[in-house]
Design an enzyme around this catalytic site. Sequence first.
Site, mmCIF file in Angstrom:
data_model
loop_
_atom_site.group_PDB
_atom_site.id
_atom_site.type_symbol
_atom_site.label_atom_id
_atom_site.label_comp_id
_atom_site.label_asym_id
_atom_site.label_seq_id
_atom_site.Cartn_x
_atom_site.Cartn_y
_atom_site.Cartn_z
ATOM 1 C CD GLU A 234 -6.424 2.041 -1.766
ATOM 2 O OE1 GLU A 234 -5.483 1.332 -2.085
ATOM 3 O OE2 GLU A 234 -7.129 2.947 -2.483
ATOM 4 C CG HIS A 258 -13.665 -2.946 -4.178
ATOM 5 N ND1 HIS A 258 -13.554 -4.101 -4.826
ATOM 6 C CD2 HIS A 258 -12.479 -2.335 -4.487
ATOM 7 C CE1 HIS A 258 -12.580 -4.170 -5.576
ATOM 8 N NE2 HIS A 258 -11.864 -3.119 -5.497
ATOM 9 C CE LYS A 358 -6.443 4.922 -5.247
ATOM 10 N NZ LYS A 358 -6.038 3.617 -5.071
HETATM 11 C C1 BG6 Z 1 -8.592 -1.739 -6.613
HETATM 12 C C2 BG6 Z 1 -8.623 -0.312 -7.052
HETATM 13 O O1 BG6 Z 1 -9.729 -2.433 -7.103
HETATM 14 O O2 BG6 Z 1 -8.563 -1.972 -5.078
HETATM 15 C C3 BG6 Z 1 -7.325 0.328 -6.405
HETATM 16 O O3 BG6 Z 1 -8.753 -0.026 -8.389
HETATM 17 C C4 BG6 Z 1 -7.127 -0.141 -4.881
HETATM 18 O O4 BG6 Z 1 -7.279 1.679 -6.711
HETATM 19 C C5 BG6 Z 1 -7.432 -1.523 -4.748
HETATM 20 O O5 BG6 Z 1 -5.924 0.538 -4.505
HETATM 21 C C6 BG6 Z 1 -7.621 -1.620 -3.125
HETATM 22 O O6 BG6 Z 1 -7.460 -2.958 -2.842
HETATM 23 P P1 BG6 Z 1 -6.622 -3.488 -1.414
HETATM 24 O O7 BG6 Z 1 -7.005 -5.129 -1.466
HETATM 25 O O8 BG6 Z 1 -5.445 -3.131 -1.477
HETATM 26 O O9 BG6 Z 1 -7.348 -2.777 -0.354
#
Ligand code: BG6
Length: 510
Positions: A234, A258, A358
């Site tokens: 990210e 995830h 991040k």
């Molecule tokens: C969330 C996390 O579960 O998923 C976040 O707590 C993260 O920190 C997010 O930014 C990312 O999700 P996506 O769908 O934007 O990849």
Amino acid sequence: MAAANPFQDQARFQRRVKPCALVIFGANGDLTKRKLIPALYQLALERRLPPGFAVIGNSRTHISDDEFREKMRQSVQKYLEDSRFEEEVWRDFASGLSYVSGDLNDPVCYQTIASRLGELDRERQFGGNVLFYLSTQPSHYGAAIGGLGAAGLANGGGWRRLVVEKPFGHDIASSRMLHDTLHKAFREDQVYRIDHYLGKETVQNILAFRFGNGIFEPLWNRRYISHIQITAAESIGVEGRGAYYQEAGALRDMIQNHLLQIMATIAMEPPAVFESAAVRDERAKLLRSIRVMKADDVATHAVSGQYGPANVGGQELAGFRGEPGVDPEAQTDTYAAVTFFVDNWRWAGVPFYIRSGKRMPKRVTDIAIQFNSAPHALFTGDTHDSAPWARPNLLILRVQPEEGISLRFLSKHPGSGMRLRPVSMDFKYGSSFGVRSPSAYETLLVDALMGDATLYTRQDMVEASWQVVQPILDFWAGRKFDFPNYAAGSWGPKESDDMLALRGHAWRTP
Ligand code: BG6
């Protein structure tokens, strides 16, 4: 006669939601604003919500129904991703929105919700079917579950279900406590533990790709695959969530849930049928096959990182410790990379490298399947390391943003002589289908409203995932890291490259 297609004729594909209502706890929070209400509006726009559908929002803030509707309208206008805002659709959808303020520790809150549900049911006829959605801070889960149970809301005239947002505990012990709390009020088949990555189209497509095609599955094992890399990067920092994030860290926030779910989807055995229990059983089995590290292995199999300040493209970015709400000495991992092994016949000896961070150079989530080199190098004109023949086949499943799949292979460069060059065959969702993909929350909300738990996780999966990350968390908790160890806007700490180099591998740059 053609073989039966296991992907057809299942209830899952007849997406008609029966009349029902949704109660959102934490209606003033970010998730409701950014994801849930825009997803519901989108479903309304596509006429996928049942007639009479009602939503009750709850939080402690005192606001009227109209103020709530206005706030939600603004959120939809701001966060709706790829559709238009239509006043008429909104008006119709908003007529089913209402709000009940109340403290989750106060029994009166649940009585008020119960009577509001009763009134709405008489008006809108949803037959007592209610989905509760826990989107509060996790510390309030216990109170909400207990309150729903005590008020008799966990059972009613129609079906009652409960969606629980992650995190499911902070470690294995607290995840078991949450499970026990849930079961004091709800049966397991009423509980929907959401992991929104499982609702992403591209993650669902892994199943179609693997089990809908004949040619990949025979290659999907240790004989042909050298290693697998799963990256979730990210570019954003912690975006005002510093206080939560410093207690969580990347390993808990992204990998425990995830990315291990993605890994399970990539590596699981084919289910016998495409049904909720069968698919979830296979995912759970895979998660249980991941080797649980011994404390001594953590140093060489896991890397922790934290971003420091940097100037990226002329913009000064604060380091994690300089973010609002963050302890200037925080030992939190904003980057984590782990080498996992799966102890089963299919995957023995194949490393799964998983990383998430991040403030990386860009937002990208993908899975790279690195195949073995050809067993005999016939075209060895080039002899240096970067020679094309030293770049074996690579299959990339792009989860986001440019959703698609590409396969890299070698091809002869036109002209005389036998010079090879890697080329790619590319599939892009957008151009192949020309329709928008539903967001993960649209898919998962419809699933929960329909009672389909295929894409939800289960307690045994949650526990198995905690089981594999727990030794890493324990080892890290006993260490003092010399943070920050990577600059904002970079691909993470050097130790992460060293971890792969141990086995002669290297991270690809997505
Ligand atoms: C969330 C996390 O579960 O998923 C976040 O707590 C993260 O920190 C997010 O930014 C990312 O999700 P996506 O769908 O934007 O990849």
